[in-house]
Design a protein around this motif. Structure first.
Motif, PDB file in Angstrom:
ATOM      1  N   TRP A  67      -6.600   4.961   2.381  1.00 61.09           N
ATOM      2  CA  TRP A  67      -5.734   4.100   3.432  1.00 61.09           C
ATOM      3  C   TRP A  67      -4.928   5.175   4.125  1.00 61.09           C
ATOM      4  O   TRP A  67      -4.119   5.807   3.545  1.00 61.09           O
ATOM      5  N   PRO A  68      -5.127   5.419   5.530  1.00 59.37           N
ATOM      6  CA  PRO A  68      -4.512   6.592   6.082  1.00 59.37           C
ATOM      7  C   PRO A  68      -2.977   6.219   6.116  1.00 59.37           C
ATOM      8  O   PRO A  68      -2.120   7.109   6.063  1.00 59.37           O
ATOM      9  N   GLU A  69      -2.548   5.063   6.206  1.00 60.02           N
ATOM     10  CA  GLU A  69      -1.055   4.685   6.169  1.00 60.02           C
ATOM     11  C   GLU A  69      -0.834   3.722   5.147  1.00 60.02           C
ATOM     12  O   GLU A  69      -1.390   2.746   4.869  1.00 60.02           O
ATOM     13  N   THR A  70       0.544   3.833   4.627  1.00 55.38           N
ATOM     14  CA  THR A  70       0.833   3.079   3.488  1.00 55.38           C
ATOM     15  C   THR A  70       1.702   1.925   4.164  1.00 55.38           C
ATOM     16  O   THR A  70       2.287   1.127   3.401  1.00 55.38           O
TER      17      THR A  70
ATOM     18  N   GLU B 293       2.668   9.576   2.568  1.00 53.36           N
ATOM     19  CA  GLU B 293       1.866   8.793   3.554  1.00 53.36           C
ATOM     20  C   GLU B 293       0.287   8.778   3.251  1.00 53.36           C
ATOM     21  O   GLU B 293      -0.069   9.888   2.742  1.00 53.36           O
ATOM     22  N   GLY B 294      -0.247   7.765   3.419  1.00 48.23           N
ATOM     23  CA  GLY B 294      -1.787   7.607   3.286  1.00 48.23           C
ATOM     24  C   GLY B 294      -1.937   7.556   1.646  1.00 48.23           C
ATOM     25  O   GLY B 294      -1.118   7.709   0.787  1.00 48.23           O
TER      26      GLY B 294
ATOM     27  N   ALA C 278      -4.491  11.455   2.902  1.00 49.37           N
ATOM     28  CA  ALA C 278      -3.552  10.638   1.810  1.00 49.37           C
ATOM     29  C   ALA C 278      -2.853  11.691   1.057  1.00 49.37           C
ATOM     30  O   ALA C 278      -3.455  12.790   0.484  1.00 49.37           O
TER      31      ALA C 278
END
Length: 161
Positions: free
Chosen positions: A155-158, A111-112, A75
């Motif tokens: 949350w690894p990706e936003t 990201e994340g 993150a």
């Protein structure tokens, strides 16, 4: 009501609602009293990023956020705080605020996402799990001689949420 008064009121009401019974009453009052309108003025003057959600032109909640301060997580962005007045909880406003902050962090190419939650705060843990957060780590916080466990949701990706 000034922005700083509104932020202090939201913080105070949300903290008293969320942490009553989890934190010692005297300690809780001490922590809440630190977030006076003057504290918020200083935060705004320092450039703290704050997003406020309004309902009927009245501040109902806020989030503070920015680059992730936590190491070894997938993150780059972090929500430092997300609080709503108790009367606005459970109505979708928190989800809206969360989504707006995620989108803004994505726009900053962070990201994340990570969020720290007092592990004993089950409603907050349920909220972040319902938004797709995965328990990524645990850490500890010490206050008034007591050790509190913090759960870190990631949350690894936003791109969604």
């Amino acid at each position: 009501m000034s922005d700083c008064d509104a932020l202090a009121a939201i913080h105070n009401e949300a903290w008293l609602n969320a942490y009553r019974g989890l934190l010692n009453g005297v300690e809780l009052q001490r922590l809440v009293s630190r977030r006076s309108p003057g504290w918020w003025k200083g935060a705004l003057d320092r450039g703290v990023t704050i997003k406020v959600i309004e309902v009927a032109d009245e501040p109902a909640g806020y989030a503070t956020y920015g680059p992730c301060r936590l190491q070894n997580l997938a993150a780059e962005g972090e929500i430092y705080e997300l609080y709503l007045k108790p009367e606005y909880q459970g109505l979708g406003f928190g989800r809206t605020l969360f989504g707006s902050v995620r989108k803004e962090l994505k726009g900053r190419n962070l990201e994340g996402l990570a969020v720290q939650v007092l592990s004993e705060n089950q409603p907050a843990r349920n909220f972040y799990r319902a938004l797709g957060g995965k328990l990524g780590a645990k850490t500890w916080y010490r206050s008034a001689g007591k050790r509190f466990e913090l759960s870190i949701y990631v949350w690894p990706e936003t791109t969604s949420g």
